[in-house]
Design an enzyme around this catalytic site. Sequence first.
Site, PDB file in Angstrom:
ATOM      1  N   SER A 144      24.406  25.081 -29.312  1.00  0.00           N
ATOM      2  CA  SER A 144      25.655  24.729 -28.639  1.00  0.00           C
ATOM      3  C   SER A 144      26.406  26.005 -28.231  1.00  0.00           C
ATOM      4  CB  SER A 144      26.500  23.832 -29.545  1.00  0.00           C
ATOM      5  OG  SER A 144      27.564  23.245 -28.833  1.00  0.00           O
TER       6      SER A 144
ATOM      7  N   ASP B  70      22.677  14.377 -23.799  1.00  0.00           N
ATOM      8  CA  ASP B  70      23.600  15.509 -23.914  1.00  0.00           C
ATOM      9  C   ASP B  70      24.287  15.680 -22.560  1.00  0.00           C
ATOM     10  OD1 ASP B  70      24.935  17.886 -24.304  1.00  0.00           O
ATOM     11  OD2 ASP B  70      23.183  18.991 -25.046  1.00  0.00           O
TER      12      ASP B  70
ATOM     13  N   HIS C 247      23.420  15.727 -28.288  1.00  0.00           N
ATOM     14  CA  HIS C 247      23.886  17.067 -28.615  1.00  0.00           C
ATOM     15  C   HIS C 247      24.074  17.221 -30.130  1.00  0.00           C
ATOM     16  CE1 HIS C 247      25.573  20.904 -27.230  1.00  0.00           C
ATOM     17  NE2 HIS C 247      26.367  20.822 -28.275  1.00  0.00           N
TER      18      HIS C 247
END
Length: 338
Positions: free
Chosen positions: A175, A279, A309
């Site tokens: 991330s 995501d 995600h």
Amino acid sequence: MESAAKSPKSLSMPWTTRITLWLLDIGLNLVMRKDGTVNRGLLKLVPLTPPTSEPINGVKTYDVVVDPTRNLWFRVFVPTEYTVEDLPVMVFCHGSGYIVASADTQLYDDVCRKFARELHVVVVSVDYRLAPEHRHPAQHEDGLDVLKFLDVEENRSKWLPGNANISRCFIAGDSAGGNMAHHVAVRASQFNFQQLQVVGLVSIQPFFGGEERTGSEIRLNGIAPVLTLKQTDWFWNAFLPLGEPYNRDHPVVNVSGRYAADISKMDLPPTIVVVAGFDILRDWQIKYYEWLKKSGKEVYLVDYPNMFHGFNLLPELPESDQLILEVKDFIHNVINKI
């Protein structure tokens, strides 16, 4: 290893995972204040894991202070059941939007412990400064400074195990940590290290963006179980310095956009990019992969069309174990070419 399947129409996952994601989403929204600050007091409720000098699940850990004036430190994860003469070093940058989490957050301690044990690497998990109290470029400076610290023989001999091979260094992140890993790798390619060599980049669902909304952002906003456009916009507003030229098209965010750096002549290492079908950042991540490839870099794309995600943080999901195997193969292949 390489695929870019389209995201499916529905998401199936265990109810326990749904509850975990729901609680994480509530907690994240509670710490994000409307005035753009973070409720650090509430974050004291997040469970932390102290270092463990005695091995737990085959890994021992300890913390190393790089610069006390800015509270820059890292946690070292040493696999104790896999003792060979040469262990690669993985410098890991944690995610969570550049605003929360740390190297001793239980979630990331667990992940790095698993990396060290399963990948047979010494993990150095960077505890970098957080936004909005510290805006860009503080985080990327911290990451590079950890690499510089490890490059000093005196520091390395004192703080890393004797079988840690710093000339086989991988930078990894998920991330926001994936965003950070890329930018630290770029900075590292322009620095003259004595011993440290960055030989690979592991980019797990990296946090990139831009002013124009992508198809995955529009299609999955409010549908994906993790991340909304409201949250990602908040993160970028907290991370970026105030005023021009800082908006979401700045190359620190829109890394492959019209203001992108020319990396064609940069000595960037082989990269593995992990994406997921649910995501909202998926399209930005694929653009990143395509940009690296177009720039002549060795890059591999791994797609988990039924995931979302941050799935790598949830050990109950079989895909998180599959990801470990993909990264292990990547590390093995990179080292075999050296």
